[in-house]
Design an enzyme around this catalytic site. Structure first.
Site, short mmCIF file in Angstrom:
data_model
loop_
_atom_site.label_atom_id
_atom_site.label_comp_id
_atom_site.label_asym_id
_atom_site.label_seq_id
_atom_site.Cartn_x
_atom_site.Cartn_y
_atom_site.Cartn_z
N SER A 146 0.99 -1.21 -0.08
CA SER A 146 0.03 0.11 -0.03
C SER A 146 0.85 1.03 0.04
CB SER A 146 -1.01 0.06 1.26
OG SER A 146 -2.18 0.74 1.17
N ASP A 222 -9.99 -5.72 -3.63
CA ASP A 222 -9.38 -4.41 -2.77
C ASP A 222 -10.42 -3.32 -2.67
OD1 ASP A 222 -7.75 -2.48 -1.50
OD2 ASP A 222 -5.98 -3.59 -2.19
N HIS A 255 -7.22 -6.17 0.70
CA HIS A 255 -6.19 -5.04 1.11
C HIS A 255 -5.51 -5.66 2.19
CE1 HIS A 255 -3.92 -1.51 0.20
NE2 HIS A 255 -4.04 -0.97 1.27
#
Length: 277
Positions: A146, A222, A255
């Site tokens: 991320s 995600d 995620h």
């Protein structure tokens, strides 16, 4: 430097340290996994892991599932904290700015510029500390998740001579064009968007001429995929420049660290191949 915790795992050791950072002007923490090969003094290569928003040096070591394969391959893994810390370090009430959200940039704007120089810390101070303290070589790769995936890609794209390979899970691939990135870059670097380009992997990849092999995994389930992550911008940049990017879209994955743990061994094997293991 103070050793704050040690855990044995897969014949190696996962250790946490605190130290004074001159780059960040505060005390910092990092975690290191040393594989069993280092017990006899053998020097091993290092992969640096950069974590995402709200994380510390602990999240990846506890949840990433990397130690078994790292021990088998003979690779050390270093995971720094995600921002400066301390009572005198500037912060924000929101989770995506300030402590836990350093974005791996060198801040130029007050009050952030007093401490928030995570780019220089990860690129220079931390590797120097690791290589002079532990039985590791100067062969390095870098990966992250991320915000940390963004950081890893930017580090490798701007410093191809420093890293053998780079990979990322769910990276913020085009921060100049997403809410997380626009908020952080405005705060840390100011409103002149020309300065933002140095920290955008898609912009950097489009004009890259020295190519570091790159692997990206992106979950199709995600929750941040469309608004924040923008993998299509990275794919377009790689196509335009002929960059050696392999981007996998993984059906059903989100995620979380469940996604990272599912594919972490693929990433370690990818890096091992480029570290000549």
């Amino acid at each position: 430097m103070e050793n704050t915790n040690v855990n044995k795992s897969f014949g190696g050791w996962t250790k946490h340290y605190a130290h004074r950072s001159t780059t960040l002007n505060c005390d910092m923490r990092f975690a290191i996994h040393l594989p069993p090969q280092t017990a006899n003094g053998q020097k091993v290569p290092v992969i640096y892991w950069l974590s995402g928003l709200t994380c510390t040096d602990e999240n990846f070591m506890q949840k990433g599932g990397a130690q078994r394969m790292a021990a088998a391959l003979g690779i050390a893994i270093v995971a720094p904290d995600t921002s400066p810390r301390g009572t005198d370090v500037a912060d924000d009430d929101s989770y995506d700015l300030g402590k836990g959200a350093g974005f791996y940039v060198n801040a130029t704007q007050a009050p952030w510029n007093r401490h928030y120089h995570m780019y220089d810390y990860v690129l220079n101070e931390l590797p120097q500390l690791i290589e002079t303290t532990f039985p590791v070589s100067d062969k390095r790769s870098i990966f992250g998740h991320s915000m940390g995936g963004h950081g890893a890609l930017v580090m490798a794209l701007r410093n191809p001579e420093r890293f053998q390979s780079v990979s990322a899970f769910s990276p913020i691939a085009n921060p100049v064009d997403c809410p997380w990135g626009q908020k952080a870059l405005t705060a840390y670097l100011g409103k002149d968007t020309a300065a933002w380009a140095d920290y955008d992997a898609s912009i950097l990849m489009r004009k890259a001429d020295v190519l570091v092999p790159a692997l990206v995994d992106q979950g199709e389930a995600d929750e941040f995929l469309e608004d924040q992550l923008k993998p299509e911008a990275l794919e377009a940049a790689a196509k335009a420049s002929g960059y050696p990017l392999k981007l996998n879209r993984r059906d059903g994955y989100d995620h979380s660290y469940y996604f990272i743990a599912s594919y972490i061994e693929d990433h370690l094997l990818f890096h091992a191949g480029h570290l000549n293991l």
